[in-house]
Design a protein around this motif. Structure first.
Motif, PDB file in Angstrom:
ATOM      1  N   ALA A 118       0.864  -1.186   0.000  1.00  0.00           N
ATOM      2  CA  ALA A 118       0.000   0.000   0.000  1.00  0.00           C
ATOM      3  C   ALA A 118       0.894   1.227   0.000  1.00  0.00           C
ATOM      4  O   ALA A 118       1.900   1.269   0.719  1.00  0.00           O
ATOM      5  CB  ALA A 118      -0.911   0.009   1.226  1.00  0.00           C
ATOM      6  N   VAL A 119       0.533   2.217  -0.818  1.00  0.00           N
ATOM      7  CA  VAL A 119       1.328   3.442  -0.945  1.00  0.00           C
ATOM      8  C   VAL A 119       0.435   4.640  -0.673  1.00  0.00           C
ATOM      9  O   VAL A 119      -0.672   4.729  -1.221  1.00  0.00           O
ATOM     10  CB  VAL A 119       1.936   3.573  -2.362  1.00  0.00           C
ATOM     11  N   GLU A 120       0.918   5.555   0.158  1.00  0.00           N
ATOM     12  CA  GLU A 120       0.232   6.822   0.391  1.00  0.00           C
ATOM     13  C   GLU A 120       1.140   7.962  -0.048  1.00  0.00           C
ATOM     14  O   GLU A 120       2.293   8.044   0.374  1.00  0.00           O
ATOM     15  CB  GLU A 120      -0.129   7.003   1.874  1.00  0.00           C
ATOM     16  N   SER A 126      -3.876  15.650   4.349  1.00  0.00           N
ATOM     17  CA  SER A 126      -3.911  14.265   4.830  1.00  0.00           C
ATOM     18  C   SER A 126      -2.643  13.860   5.577  1.00  0.00           C
ATOM     19  O   SER A 126      -2.362  12.679   5.727  1.00  0.00           O
ATOM     20  CB  SER A 126      -4.127  13.314   3.648  1.00  0.00           C
ATOM     21  N   VAL A 127      -1.877  14.843   6.049  1.00  0.00           N
ATOM     22  CA  VAL A 127      -0.582  14.539   6.669  1.00  0.00           C
ATOM     23  C   VAL A 127      -0.733  13.559   7.821  1.00  0.00           C
ATOM     24  O   VAL A 127      -0.062  12.520   7.878  1.00  0.00           O
ATOM     25  CB  VAL A 127       0.122  15.835   7.137  1.00  0.00           C
ATOM     26  N   GLU A 128      -1.614  13.846   8.764  1.00  0.00           N
ATOM     27  CA  GLU A 128      -1.768  12.973   9.929  1.00  0.00           C
ATOM     28  C   GLU A 128      -2.320  11.608   9.525  1.00  0.00           C
ATOM     29  O   GLU A 128      -1.842  10.575  10.004  1.00  0.00           O
ATOM     30  CB  GLU A 128      -2.689  13.622  10.966  1.00  0.00           C
ATOM     31  N   LYS A 134      -3.500   5.853   8.874  1.00  0.00           N
ATOM     32  CA  LYS A 134      -3.641   4.782   7.887  1.00  0.00           C
ATOM     33  C   LYS A 134      -2.524   3.747   7.973  1.00  0.00           C
ATOM     34  O   LYS A 134      -2.802   2.533   7.933  1.00  0.00           O
ATOM     35  CB  LYS A 134      -3.787   5.389   6.489  1.00  0.00           C
ATOM     36  N   PRO A 135      -1.248   4.143   8.126  1.00  0.00           N
ATOM     37  CA  PRO A 135      -0.214   3.103   8.289  1.00  0.00           C
ATOM     38  C   PRO A 135      -0.483   2.190   9.486  1.00  0.00           C
ATOM     39  O   PRO A 135      -0.261   0.979   9.410  1.00  0.00           O
ATOM     40  CB  PRO A 135       1.076   3.908   8.478  1.00  0.00           C
ATOM     41  N   PHE A 146       4.514  -1.166   3.106  1.00  0.00           N
ATOM     42  CA  PHE A 146       3.905   0.159   3.053  1.00  0.00           C
ATOM     43  C   PHE A 146       4.954   1.177   2.637  1.00  0.00           C
ATOM     44  O   PHE A 146       6.085   1.157   3.143  1.00  0.00           O
ATOM     45  CB  PHE A 146       3.313   0.540   4.413  1.00  0.00           C
ATOM     46  N   TRP A 147       4.587   2.044   1.677  1.00  0.00           N
ATOM     47  CA  TRP A 147       5.449   3.170   1.302  1.00  0.00           C
ATOM     48  C   TRP A 147       4.700   4.462   1.584  1.00  0.00           C
ATOM     49  O   TRP A 147       3.524   4.593   1.253  1.00  0.00           O
ATOM     50  CB  TRP A 147       5.783   3.163  -0.187  1.00  0.00           C
ATOM     51  N   ARG A 148       5.415   5.409   2.192  1.00  0.00           N
ATOM     52  CA  ARG A 148       4.905   6.762   2.345  1.00  0.00           C
ATOM     53  C   ARG A 148       5.727   7.666   1.447  1.00  0.00           C
ATOM     54  O   ARG A 148       6.954   7.633   1.499  1.00  0.00           O
ATOM     55  CB  ARG A 148       5.019   7.228   3.800  1.00  0.00           C
TER      56      ARG A 148
END
Length: 199
Positions: A118-120, A126-128, A134-135, A146-148
């Motif tokens: 999953a990537v955000e 949507s910073v928080e 979400k992570p 997971f990638w941010r």
């Protein structure tokens, strides 16, 4: 000025009124007139603000790069929701899922156990959610990677996390500037400076 007009909506528009127990994951497919990319977090509807050029370009860039490099049994897809439980249906910006998780052209969500990555892409509004909420939910649901993605001088910086299956918490593996190169969930190498190229 009315709230409807302020948001560019018809004067007769009425905001959906949540039930006492909050919205459910099934409601996202039934509520009329929801804006695109509406998410459900802890029973509350989260409406997305307009996307920035960086956000939109980065999503499409990563979907294309991951699609090109994924093994045949996996595919990358942008902006589809993940049904985590009755009260949570977030929408990662990019997902990598098995090809056989496809349930047909009207599919609107994936199960968390089908999500490999999953990537955000972090936005100002949507910073928080993208850094914390979400992570944490993805990790608790067992999503292994997971990638941010953050913006720095117009280029993506990718924070790569891997799940500790014993604690269901993500550990930061690396931070990638200019070039992303990882071996998991499959070998991936992406020139991040190419995000703005048109050919």
């Amino acid at each position: 000025m009315s709230a409807a007009r302020e948001y560019g909506l018809d004067e007769n528009f009425e905001w959906p009124r949540p039930p006492a127990e909050g919205w459910t994951a099934d409601d996202l497919d039934k509520l009329p007139n929801l804006p695109p990319h509406t998410e459900l977090i802890d029973g509350s509807l989260v409406l997305m603000s307009p996307q920035t050029r960086f956000h939109s370009r980065t999503i499409h860039f990563l979907v294309h790069a991951l699609t090109d490099q994924a093994p045949e049994h996996l595919e990358a897809i942008g902006e589809m929701t993940m049904r985590m439980d009755r009260k949570n249906r977030p929408e990662p910006d990019v997902l990598v899922v098995p090809v056989d998780a496809d349930t047909g052209p009207r599919q609107t969500w994936f199960e968390p156990e089908d999500v490999v990555l999953a990537v955000e892409v972090v936005s100002a509004d949507s910073v928080e959610r993208d850094r914390e909420v979400k992570p944490r939910k993805y990790a608790q649901a067992g999503v292994p990677h997971f990638w941010r993605v953050e913006e720095d001088n117009g280029l993506p910086v990718v924070y790569v996390y891997e799940l500790d299956p014993a604690t269901r918490v993500y550990a930061l593996e690396d931070i990638h500037h200019n070039r992303l190169k990882v071996q998991r969930p499959f070998p991936i190498e992406i020139d991040l400076t190419a995000v703005n190229r048109r050919s």
